[in-house]
Scaffold this active site. Sequence first.
Site, PDB file in Angstrom:
ATOM      1  N   LYS A  75       0.863  -1.183   0.000  1.00  0.00           N
ATOM      2  CA  LYS A  75       0.000   0.000   0.000  1.00  0.00           C
ATOM      3  C   LYS A  75       0.901   1.234   0.000  1.00  0.00           C
ATOM      4  O   LYS A  75       1.923   1.259   0.705  1.00  0.00           O
ATOM      5  CB  LYS A  75      -0.892  -0.025   1.244  1.00  0.00           C
ATOM      6  CG  LYS A  75      -1.915   1.116   1.292  1.00  0.00           C
ATOM      7  CD  LYS A  75      -2.889   0.948   2.464  1.00  0.00           C
ATOM      8  CE  LYS A  75      -3.923   2.055   2.514  1.00  0.00           C
ATOM      9  NZ  LYS A  75      -4.905   1.915   3.600  1.00  0.00           N
ATOM     10  N   SER A 119      -9.926   2.065   2.615  1.00  0.00           N
ATOM     11  CA  SER A 119      -9.039   2.811   1.758  1.00  0.00           C
ATOM     12  C   SER A 119      -8.028   1.940   1.004  1.00  0.00           C
ATOM     13  O   SER A 119      -7.409   2.420   0.059  1.00  0.00           O
ATOM     14  CB  SER A 119      -8.267   3.831   2.607  1.00  0.00           C
ATOM     15  OG  SER A 119      -7.428   3.168   3.545  1.00  0.00           O
ATOM     16  N   SER A 159     -10.346  -0.292   6.795  1.00  0.00           N
ATOM     17  CA  SER A 159      -9.732  -0.199   5.460  1.00  0.00           C
ATOM     18  C   SER A 159      -9.033  -1.442   4.948  1.00  0.00           C
ATOM     19  O   SER A 159      -8.639  -1.478   3.794  1.00  0.00           O
ATOM     20  CB  SER A 159      -8.752   0.966   5.421  1.00  0.00           C
ATOM     21  OG  SER A 159      -9.451   2.151   5.218  1.00  0.00           O
TER      22      SER A 159
END
Length: 482
Positions: A75, A150, A174
Amino acid sequence: MHNKTITELAQSLRANDISSVELTQIYFDRIKQYGSLNSYITVTEKQALADAHAADKRLKAGNAPILTGIPLAQKDIFCTEGIKTSCGSKMLDNFIAPYNATVIEKFNAAGAVMLGKLNMDEFAMGSSNETSFYGHVQNPWDNNTVAGGSSGGSAAAVAARLAVATTGTDTGGSIRQPASFCGITGLKPTYGRVSRYGMIAYASSLDQGGTMTRSAEDSAILLQVMAGFDEKDSTSANKIVPDYSKNLNQSLKGLKIGLPKEFFSEDLNVDIAATLLAAIDEYKKLGAEIKEISMPMLKYAIPAYYVIASAECSANLSRFDGVRYGYRCDNPEDLNDLYTRSRGEAFGAEVKRRILMGTYALSAGYYDAYYIKAQKTRRLIAEDFKKTLNEVDVLMGPVTPSTAFGIGEKTNDPIQMYLADIYTIAINLAGLPAMSIPTGFIDKKPVGLQIIGNYFEEAQLLNVAHQYQQVTDWHQQIPKGY
Ligand code: GLN
């Protein structure tokens, strides 16, 4: 090759069926082929191939750790030395991190190959990956729906086989919510289990890095590398890390599963409820006992979270001022103009909304009414969990109120977007570990089951997930065309 698990790939690499360089190249070809998903922000082909080459040498020499030569992706919230680390924001579009996050250091030491950095909501604020400066991510199961947020890029990349496994971070859901939307296995560890050093802060008392994988088995392998005390993170837990893979074959006979009735109220979508109950029946067959419980404080989780998370983000994001690093506006008139225009031009609407809400909640006169109250509520929620987890081993419930929603469907209604995390947020407030595992489909869209465990009981959670994945194949389904 791209459908093999970490364990299978590790065997193939050792049997010389394929080299890490070849395997890495397969993934880059796929990343190009499926570029329209928009799951990657940065692809690090040159570095990855050099690392794969080094991994091949290490494998030949023998005794290489299991992740050696395995292509992963991170990420874009984890700082990666010499590589752009954007956090999904225009603010950091030009930011090359000068050091590695602890998590990245650990993957490097384990010999893993990093394919690139994954798309995410701006500063991890969002539930659909639509607040990213780099555009939304498409869900591989239905390109007209969101991948969740997210960690949307991380989830879509695993589902579409554009990385063997990925990392995510979870402040309010998330990891779990996008895992559920994309039909993969997501694990948010106990707060403090994984170092936050070099993980760009959103809400520091809630943020936690974790795994996004195809199975609990792969998740155990990743967590093994990520977990552990880090003196560079003052909130990291100084606790022994158990052998997660070794613990995966425990019987579930006598396991006590609690079902909070607040999770299964009439507000829950009937199709999701039916899918979850079928999964719970599967657990009964495995020998688990079911107990209905009540957690009356759960309903206050959303308001408490949005006060606390906004308050913390307003403080954390004050470091982006146009002076030290990141975006700077052109031709500032004076210092004040530099601050306000740099921030005004580089932060997106959702980030600004949170900073405004947080600053308001922390300001004199409102501090007691909002922030202190939210903290007290947080304590009550944690007590609720503590009490129930004394009576049962794990809790189960939904991850999301619906399956993946349409792109653009909720962007004009922040409250609707916030409600996408109604079942995940309380767990972060309490700091507990939780997973999302695939348990079926509604109209061809994946549904996830949430499993919540006690503090630092990731080994048990992974085993509970793994046992289910031994008798079902939801986690092995592949979206059409990938
Ligand atoms: N959707 C939640 C938020 O926007 C949670 C995000 C997260 O876990 N990073 O704050």
